[in-house]
Scaffold this motif. Sequence first.
Motif, PDB file in Angstrom:
ATOM      1  N   GLY A 295       0.850  -1.188   0.000  1.00  0.00           N
ATOM      2  CA  GLY A 295       0.000   0.000   0.000  1.00  0.00           C
ATOM      3  C   GLY A 295       0.881   1.231   0.000  1.00  0.00           C
ATOM      4  O   GLY A 295       1.716   1.409  -0.874  1.00  0.00           O
ATOM      5  N   SER A 296       0.727   2.060   1.017  1.00  0.00           N
ATOM      6  CA  SER A 296       1.554   3.268   1.100  1.00  0.00           C
ATOM      7  C   SER A 296       2.638   3.148   2.169  1.00  0.00           C
ATOM      8  O   SER A 296       3.310   4.127   2.471  1.00  0.00           O
ATOM      9  N   THR A 297       2.802   1.960   2.740  1.00  0.00           N
ATOM     10  CA  THR A 297       3.812   1.787   3.787  1.00  0.00           C
ATOM     11  C   THR A 297       4.945   0.888   3.316  1.00  0.00           C
ATOM     12  O   THR A 297       4.762   0.042   2.444  1.00  0.00           O
ATOM     13  N   PHE A 298       6.111   1.104   3.901  1.00  0.00           N
ATOM     14  CA  PHE A 298       7.267   0.267   3.628  1.00  0.00           C
ATOM     15  C   PHE A 298       7.481  -0.675   4.792  1.00  0.00           C
ATOM     16  O   PHE A 298       7.343  -0.285   5.955  1.00  0.00           O
ATOM     17  N   LYS A 299       7.834  -1.906   4.489  1.00  0.00           N
ATOM     18  CA  LYS A 299       8.200  -2.898   5.491  1.00  0.00           C
ATOM     19  C   LYS A 299       9.583  -3.421   5.119  1.00  0.00           C
ATOM     20  O   LYS A 299       9.984  -3.387   3.951  1.00  0.00           O
ATOM     21  N   TYR A 300      10.301  -3.887   6.102  1.00  0.00           N
ATOM     22  CA  TYR A 300      11.646  -4.408   5.898  1.00  0.00           C
ATOM     23  C   TYR A 300      11.746  -5.780   6.536  1.00  0.00           C
ATOM     24  O   TYR A 300      11.222  -5.994   7.626  1.00  0.00           O
ATOM     25  N   GLU A 301      12.431  -6.685   5.868  1.00  0.00           N
ATOM     26  CA  GLU A 301      12.670  -7.994   6.456  1.00  0.00           C
ATOM     27  C   GLU A 301      13.765  -7.855   7.512  1.00  0.00           C
ATOM     28  O   GLU A 301      14.842  -7.329   7.234  1.00  0.00           O
ATOM     29  N   LYS A 302      13.484  -8.323   8.718  1.00  0.00           N
ATOM     30  CA  LYS A 302      14.450  -8.209   9.812  1.00  0.00           C
ATOM     31  C   LYS A 302      15.758  -8.914   9.461  1.00  0.00           C
ATOM     32  O   LYS A 302      16.844  -8.416   9.755  1.00  0.00           O
ATOM     33  N   ALA A 303      15.666 -10.047   8.788  1.00  0.00           N
ATOM     34  CA  ALA A 303      16.871 -10.786   8.405  1.00  0.00           C
ATOM     35  C   ALA A 303      17.749  -9.948   7.471  1.00  0.00           C
ATOM     36  O   ALA A 303      18.985  -9.993   7.563  1.00  0.00           O
ATOM     37  N   GLU A 304      17.138  -9.185   6.572  1.00  0.00           N
ATOM     38  CA  GLU A 304      17.903  -8.322   5.666  1.00  0.00           C
ATOM     39  C   GLU A 304      18.573  -7.180   6.426  1.00  0.00           C
ATOM     40  O   GLU A 304      19.702  -6.802   6.114  1.00  0.00           O
ATOM     41  N   ILE A 305      17.886  -6.633   7.424  1.00  0.00           N
ATOM     42  CA  ILE A 305      18.475  -5.581   8.248  1.00  0.00           C
ATOM     43  C   ILE A 305      19.675  -6.138   9.010  1.00  0.00           C
ATOM     44  O   ILE A 305      20.744  -5.523   9.061  1.00  0.00           O
ATOM     45  N   ASP A 306      19.510  -7.339   9.578  1.00  0.00           N
ATOM     46  CA  ASP A 306      20.613  -7.962  10.321  1.00  0.00           C
ATOM     47  C   ASP A 306      21.797  -8.266   9.405  1.00  0.00           C
ATOM     48  O   ASP A 306      22.953  -8.064   9.786  1.00  0.00           O
ATOM     49  N   LYS A 307      21.519  -8.723   8.188  1.00  0.00           N
ATOM     50  CA  LYS A 307      22.586  -9.005   7.215  1.00  0.00           C
ATOM     51  C   LYS A 307      23.318  -7.710   6.853  1.00  0.00           C
ATOM     52  O   LYS A 307      24.539  -7.682   6.749  1.00  0.00           O
ATOM     53  N   TRP A 308      22.567  -6.631   6.675  1.00  0.00           N
ATOM     54  CA  TRP A 308      23.159  -5.336   6.353  1.00  0.00           C
ATOM     55  C   TRP A 308      24.060  -4.864   7.494  1.00  0.00           C
ATOM     56  O   TRP A 308      25.152  -4.346   7.252  1.00  0.00           O
ATOM     57  N   LEU A 309      23.622  -5.080   8.743  1.00  0.00           N
ATOM     58  CA  LEU A 309      24.449  -4.693   9.896  1.00  0.00           C
ATOM     59  C   LEU A 309      25.804  -5.393   9.862  1.00  0.00           C
ATOM     60  O   LEU A 309      26.812  -4.794  10.217  1.00  0.00           O
ATOM     61  N   GLN A 310      25.815  -6.643   9.449  1.00  0.00           N
ATOM     62  CA  GLN A 310      27.075  -7.390   9.370  1.00  0.00           C
ATOM     63  C   GLN A 310      28.031  -6.755   8.370  1.00  0.00           C
ATOM     64  O   GLN A 310      29.249  -6.763   8.565  1.00  0.00           O
ATOM     65  N   THR A 311      27.491  -6.179   7.290  1.00  0.00           N
ATOM     66  CA  THR A 311      28.362  -5.543   6.286  1.00  0.00           C
ATOM     67  C   THR A 311      28.915  -4.215   6.775  1.00  0.00           C
ATOM     68  O   THR A 311      29.850  -3.690   6.180  1.00  0.00           O
ATOM     69  N   CYS A 312      28.343  -3.675   7.854  1.00  0.00           N
ATOM     70  CA  CYS A 312      28.787  -2.386   8.388  1.00  0.00           C
ATOM     71  C   CYS A 312      29.909  -2.524   9.406  1.00  0.00           C
ATOM     72  O   CYS A 312      30.470  -1.498   9.839  1.00  0.00           O
ATOM     73  N   LYS A 313      30.238  -3.732   9.774  1.00  0.00           N
ATOM     74  CA  LYS A 313      31.287  -3.939  10.787  1.00  0.00           C
ATOM     75  C   LYS A 313      32.633  -3.431  10.277  1.00  0.00           C
ATOM     76  O   LYS A 313      32.988  -3.608   9.112  1.00  0.00           O
ATOM     77  N   VAL A 314      33.383  -2.827  11.173  1.00  0.00           N
ATOM     78  CA  VAL A 314      34.715  -2.322  10.855  1.00  0.00           C
ATOM     79  C   VAL A 314      35.721  -3.254  11.519  1.00  0.00           C
ATOM     80  O   VAL A 314      35.602  -3.586  12.693  1.00  0.00           O
ATOM     81  N   ILE A 315      36.700  -3.633  10.753  1.00  0.00           N
ATOM     82  CA  ILE A 315      37.715  -4.564  11.275  1.00  0.00           C
ATOM     83  C   ILE A 315      38.766  -3.798  12.056  1.00  0.00           C
ATOM     84  O   ILE A 315      39.188  -2.746  11.754  1.00  0.00           O
TER      85      ILE A 315
END
Length: 62
Positions: free
Chosen positions: A42-62
């Motif tokens: 409709g007019s709202t956006f939803k996000y898959e929690k698993a995709e958000i968690d996967k994205w967080l993993q790509t943000c990690k700094v070594i």
Amino acid sequence: MAKLLSTKEVAEYLGFTPLKIRKMRMRVNQNKFNFPKGIKIGSTFKYEKAEIDKWLQTCKVI
């Protein structure tokens, strides 16, 4: 079934404002943030929690 989060729920989960989430989602900012694409229902956006968690993993700094 995948757990879906609203923009507000994602913002709370990540510690951002809903406005920040909307800006990160925008196509013009995709190269900068590489934020997961939402699912428009409709007019709202939803996000898959698993995709958000996967994205967080790509943000990690070594």
